[in-house]
Design a protein around this motif. Structure first.
Motif, PDB file in Angstrom:
ATOM      1  N   ASP A  81     -14.086  -2.043  -7.633  1.00  0.00           N
ATOM      2  CA  ASP A  81     -12.751  -2.130  -8.199  1.00  0.00           C
ATOM      3  C   ASP A  81     -11.456  -2.174  -7.240  1.00  0.00           C
ATOM      4  O   ASP A  81     -10.591  -1.858  -7.456  1.00  0.00           O
ATOM      5  CB  ASP A  81     -12.558  -0.951  -9.064  1.00  0.00           C
ATOM      6  CG  ASP A  81     -13.789  -0.879 -10.176  1.00  0.00           C
ATOM      7  OD1 ASP A  81     -14.294  -1.777 -10.501  1.00  0.00           O
ATOM      8  OD2 ASP A  81     -13.880   0.244 -10.683  1.00  0.00           O
ATOM      9  N   ILE A  82     -11.842  -2.926  -6.182  1.00  0.00           N
ATOM     10  CA  ILE A  82     -10.568  -3.304  -5.327  1.00  0.00           C
ATOM     11  C   ILE A  82      -9.751  -4.098  -6.090  1.00  0.00           C
ATOM     12  O   ILE A  82      -8.293  -3.943  -5.660  1.00  0.00           O
ATOM     13  CB  ILE A  82     -11.106  -3.553  -3.683  1.00  0.00           C
ATOM     14  CG1 ILE A  82      -9.601  -3.510  -2.837  1.00  0.00           C
ATOM     15  CG2 ILE A  82     -11.780  -5.009  -3.951  1.00  0.00           C
ATOM     16  CD1 ILE A  82     -10.302  -3.785  -1.431  1.00  0.00           C
ATOM     17  N   GLU A  83     -10.178  -4.941  -6.766  1.00  0.00           N
ATOM     18  CA  GLU A  83      -9.205  -5.934  -7.427  1.00  0.00           C
ATOM     19  C   GLU A  83      -8.381  -4.977  -8.411  1.00  0.00           C
ATOM     20  O   GLU A  83      -7.391  -5.522  -8.606  1.00  0.00           O
ATOM     21  CB  GLU A  83     -10.011  -6.921  -8.386  1.00  0.00           C
ATOM     22  CG  GLU A  83     -10.871  -7.840  -7.205  1.00  0.00           C
ATOM     23  CD  GLU A  83     -12.130  -7.429  -6.971  1.00  0.00           C
ATOM     24  OE1 GLU A  83     -12.542  -6.314  -7.249  1.00  0.00           O
ATOM     25  OE2 GLU A  83     -12.848  -7.819  -6.166  1.00  0.00           O
ATOM     26  N   LYS A  84      -8.705  -3.819  -8.943  1.00  0.00           N
ATOM     27  CA  LYS A  84      -7.993  -3.066  -9.915  1.00  0.00           C
ATOM     28  C   LYS A  84      -6.928  -2.275  -9.284  1.00  0.00           C
ATOM     29  O   LYS A  84      -6.065  -1.765  -9.805  1.00  0.00           O
ATOM     30  CB  LYS A  84      -8.806  -2.133 -10.847  1.00  0.00           C
ATOM     31  CG  LYS A  84      -9.668  -3.225 -11.672  1.00  0.00           C
ATOM     32  CD  LYS A  84     -10.671  -2.388 -12.506  1.00  0.00           C
ATOM     33  CE  LYS A  84     -11.645  -3.268 -13.268  1.00  0.00           C
ATOM     34  NZ  LYS A  84     -12.427  -2.347 -14.227  1.00  0.00           N
ATOM     35  N   SER A  85      -6.925  -2.102  -8.018  1.00  0.00           N
ATOM     36  CA  SER A  85      -6.172  -1.321  -7.224  1.00  0.00           C
ATOM     37  C   SER A  85      -4.731  -1.475  -7.324  1.00  0.00           C
ATOM     38  O   SER A  85      -4.325  -2.721  -7.103  1.00  0.00           O
ATOM     39  CB  SER A  85      -6.598  -1.191  -5.749  1.00  0.00           C
ATOM     40  OG  SER A  85      -6.404  -2.021  -5.090  1.00  0.00           O
ATOM     41  N   GLU A  86      -3.932  -0.368  -7.221  1.00  0.00           N
ATOM     42  CA  GLU A  86      -2.657  -0.605  -7.597  1.00  0.00           C
ATOM     43  C   GLU A  86      -1.946  -0.457  -5.951  1.00  0.00           C
ATOM     44  O   GLU A  86      -1.075  -1.544  -5.645  1.00  0.00           O
ATOM     45  CB  GLU A  86      -1.988   0.630  -7.947  1.00  0.00           C
ATOM     46  CG  GLU A  86      -0.375   0.572  -8.513  1.00  0.00           C
ATOM     47  CD  GLU A  86       0.128   1.529  -9.137  1.00  0.00           C
ATOM     48  OE1 GLU A  86       0.634   2.561  -8.678  1.00  0.00           O
ATOM     49  OE2 GLU A  86      -0.429   1.911 -10.747  1.00  0.00           O
ATOM     50  N   LYS A  87      -2.362   0.385  -5.014  1.00  0.00           N
ATOM     51  CA  LYS A  87      -1.995   0.066  -3.768  1.00  0.00           C
ATOM     52  C   LYS A  87      -3.160   0.570  -2.811  1.00  0.00           C
ATOM     53  O   LYS A  87      -4.205   0.979  -3.150  1.00  0.00           O
ATOM     54  CB  LYS A  87      -1.087   1.441  -3.658  1.00  0.00           C
ATOM     55  CG  LYS A  87       0.335   0.900  -3.830  1.00  0.00           C
ATOM     56  CD  LYS A  87       1.440   2.453  -3.506  1.00  0.00           C
ATOM     57  CE  LYS A  87       2.606   1.589  -3.544  1.00  0.00           C
ATOM     58  NZ  LYS A  87       3.648   2.782  -3.261  1.00  0.00           N
ATOM     59  N   ILE A  88      -2.982   0.003  -1.730  1.00  0.00           N
ATOM     60  CA  ILE A  88      -4.049   0.142  -0.649  1.00  0.00           C
ATOM     61  C   ILE A  88      -3.384   0.582   0.705  1.00  0.00           C
ATOM     62  O   ILE A  88      -2.533   0.396   1.253  1.00  0.00           O
ATOM     63  CB  ILE A  88      -4.712  -1.513  -0.334  1.00  0.00           C
ATOM     64  CG1 ILE A  88      -5.352  -2.143  -1.746  1.00  0.00           C
ATOM     65  CG2 ILE A  88      -5.633  -1.170   0.841  1.00  0.00           C
ATOM     66  CD1 ILE A  88      -5.736  -3.706  -1.362  1.00  0.00           C
ATOM     67  N   VAL A  89      -4.041   1.605   1.198  1.00  0.00           N
ATOM     68  CA  VAL A  89      -3.779   2.265   2.606  1.00  0.00           C
ATOM     69  C   VAL A  89      -4.835   2.005   3.266  1.00  0.00           C
ATOM     70  O   VAL A  89      -5.993   2.247   3.161  1.00  0.00           O
ATOM     71  CB  VAL A  89      -3.716   3.845   2.196  1.00  0.00           C
ATOM     72  CG1 VAL A  89      -3.240   4.590   3.654  1.00  0.00           C
ATOM     73  CG2 VAL A  89      -2.613   4.343   1.221  1.00  0.00           C
ATOM     74  N   ILE A  90      -4.389   1.088   4.452  1.00  0.00           N
ATOM     75  CA  ILE A  90      -5.450   0.872   5.516  1.00  0.00           C
ATOM     76  C   ILE A  90      -5.173   1.225   6.830  1.00  0.00           C
ATOM     77  O   ILE A  90      -3.903   1.287   7.269  1.00  0.00           O
ATOM     78  CB  ILE A  90      -5.518  -0.835   5.770  1.00  0.00           C
ATOM     79  CG1 ILE A  90      -4.039  -1.501   5.716  1.00  0.00           C
ATOM     80  CG2 ILE A  90      -6.349  -1.198   4.334  1.00  0.00           C
ATOM     81  CD1 ILE A  90      -4.296  -2.827   5.802  1.00  0.00           C
ATOM     82  N   THR A  91      -5.799   1.820   7.793  1.00  0.00           N
ATOM     83  CA  THR A  91      -5.875   2.301   9.015  1.00  0.00           C
ATOM     84  C   THR A  91      -6.610   1.257   9.990  1.00  0.00           C
ATOM     85  O   THR A  91      -7.770   0.953   9.853  1.00  0.00           O
ATOM     86  CB  THR A  91      -6.250   3.817   9.002  1.00  0.00           C
ATOM     87  OG1 THR A  91      -5.721   4.527   8.130  1.00  0.00           O
ATOM     88  CG2 THR A  91      -5.844   4.387  10.379  1.00  0.00           C
TER      89      THR A  91
END
Length: 134
Positions: free
Chosen positions: A90-100
């Motif tokens: 469900d990455i397509e439904k995510s509102e925000k993404i936090v990447i490191t």
């Protein structure tokens, strides 16, 4: 004025000056693609959202622990992000993404990813509005 009072006042003045300097830089743990690009090789955490107009490249038959996508950070800078983990559901439904991760050339290579999924929070809000405990 006693000697101990003077030392205490100096300590407080140094403490206030240190806090003021730290507040000027900001306490945010998150950075943008621009700052991570400026400091290549250093690890950063970037908050953004998925550019849904561009495809997510993921082929588990070639490498199940690698996928790429385009992320737009909070300063509206878009970068290609290669994530060295399996593609979250469900990455397509995510509102925000936090990447490191780190910048490598023009690509941000992430070793960790967190998603903020709106449906997860909507269910909690609905329960809270009905008077149920979360």
């Amino acid at each position: 004025m006693k000697r101990t009072h003077i030392i205490a006042l100096l300590f407080i003045a140094v403490l206030v000056a240190s806090l003021t300097a730290m507040l000027g830089k900001g306490f945010s743990r998150y950075d943008s693609f621009e700052s991570s690009y400026a400091k290549k090789g250093k690890e950063f955490t970037v908050v953004g959202y998925l550019n849904k107009e561009k495809a997510i490249e993921y082929d588990p038959t070639i490498d199940p622990n690698k996928f790429s996508m385009y992320v737009i950070d909070e300063r509206k800078v878009e970068k290609k992000v290669i994530v060295l983990k399996a593609k979250p559901r469900d990455i397509e439904k995510s509102e925000k993404i936090v990447i490191t991760g780190k910048m490598k050339g023009d690509v941000f290579e992430a070793n960790d990813i967190l998603l903020k999924c709106p449906s997860k929070y909507k269910n909690r809000e609905a329960q809270a509005n009905n008077g149920n405990d979360i």
